[in-house]
Design an enzyme around this catalytic site. Sequence first.
Site, short mmCIF file in Angstrom:
data_model
loop_
_atom_site.label_atom_id
_atom_site.label_comp_id
_atom_site.label_asym_id
_atom_site.label_seq_id
_atom_site.Cartn_x
_atom_site.Cartn_y
_atom_site.Cartn_z
N GLY A 1 90.84 39.32 51.80
CA GLY A 1 90.27 40.25 50.88
C GLY A 1 89.60 39.78 49.83
O GLY A 1 88.40 40.47 49.37
N GLU B 1 91.94 36.46 43.60
CA GLU B 1 92.27 37.73 44.48
C GLU B 1 91.37 38.92 44.20
O GLU B 1 91.01 39.19 43.38
CB GLU B 1 93.93 37.98 43.63
CG GLU B 1 94.54 38.99 44.43
CD GLU B 1 94.85 38.78 46.00
OE1 GLU B 1 93.85 38.83 46.78
OE2 GLU B 1 96.10 38.64 46.26
N ASP C 1 98.41 44.29 42.72
CA ASP C 1 99.08 45.67 43.02
C ASP C 1 100.52 45.44 42.58
O ASP C 1 100.66 45.68 41.45
CB ASP C 1 99.13 46.01 44.68
CG ASP C 1 99.29 47.57 45.08
OD1 ASP C 1 100.05 48.35 43.96
OD2 ASP C 1 99.19 47.71 46.09
N PHE D 1 94.23 54.12 47.07
CA PHE D 1 94.10 53.26 48.00
C PHE D 1 92.81 52.85 47.90
O PHE D 1 92.07 53.98 48.52
CB PHE D 1 94.56 53.45 49.26
CG PHE D 1 94.96 52.42 50.29
CD1 PHE D 1 95.72 51.50 50.36
CD2 PHE D 1 94.00 52.23 51.25
CE1 PHE D 1 95.96 50.30 50.79
CE2 PHE D 1 94.08 51.26 51.96
CZ PHE D 1 95.09 50.35 51.82
N ASP E 1 90.57 46.25 52.65
CA ASP E 1 90.53 46.68 54.09
C ASP E 1 91.87 47.65 53.95
O ASP E 1 92.56 47.67 53.29
CB ASP E 1 90.55 45.67 54.95
CG ASP E 1 92.11 45.21 54.80
OD1 ASP E 1 92.63 45.06 56.22
OD2 ASP E 1 92.48 44.52 54.09
N ARG F 1 86.14 46.57 55.30
CA ARG F 1 85.55 45.55 54.40
C ARG F 1 84.23 45.45 54.02
O ARG F 1 83.89 44.81 53.12
CB ARG F 1 86.04 44.20 54.94
CG ARG F 1 87.43 43.79 55.13
CD ARG F 1 87.91 42.59 55.51
NE ARG F 1 89.30 42.37 56.15
CZ ARG F 1 90.31 41.96 55.37
NH1 ARG F 1 90.04 42.02 54.01
NH2 ARG F 1 91.67 42.06 55.79
#
Length: 178
Positions: free
Chosen positions: A43, A98, A102, A151, A158, A164
């Site tokens: 990510g 990162e 979360d 989300f 993704d 992505r």
Amino acid sequence: MNKDIEKVLVDEQELDSIVKSLAEKIDADYEGKNWLMVGVLKGSVLFMADLMKTMKNDFKIDFVVVSSYADGTQSTGRVNILKDVSQPVDGMDILIVEDIIDSGNTLSFLVKYFLAKGAVSVKIVTLFDKPDRRQVEVPVEYVGKVIPDAFIVGYGLDYAEEYRTLPYVGILKPEVYS
């Protein structure tokens, strides 16, 4: 892909502004240091690439692949290292890159892991922070943007290895992943 997006949360212009601001802060804090930028794949790859292009100081890079999500939208709480860094971290200052924080489980694990491997310091830069979902508190030195509990996908983020490549970050419609 765009039909699955409920709302654009961060457009390309704002992403660029966030990256430049973070790069300036990191450059100032790491000037003159021998340090390693560690991207958490997959990510963070777009964010890290753009961050690297904007940085002025020299540094080394490496990557880790960790898993705590499988194909779902909720962290399993269990972190597995699928690919470790390929160089020694002993005596290095580490900056973990990162895409989103979360639950905090992955980053908490990685900070402890790198310190146990002999890193002098371990700091975190994240593009997005979702504090409402935090299960484990983790200190984050550089935060691009605090976002609501939704989300999101795009710009490297993704859902089940899709979305992505969107050039923006959008909220995925719940019916797509429900």
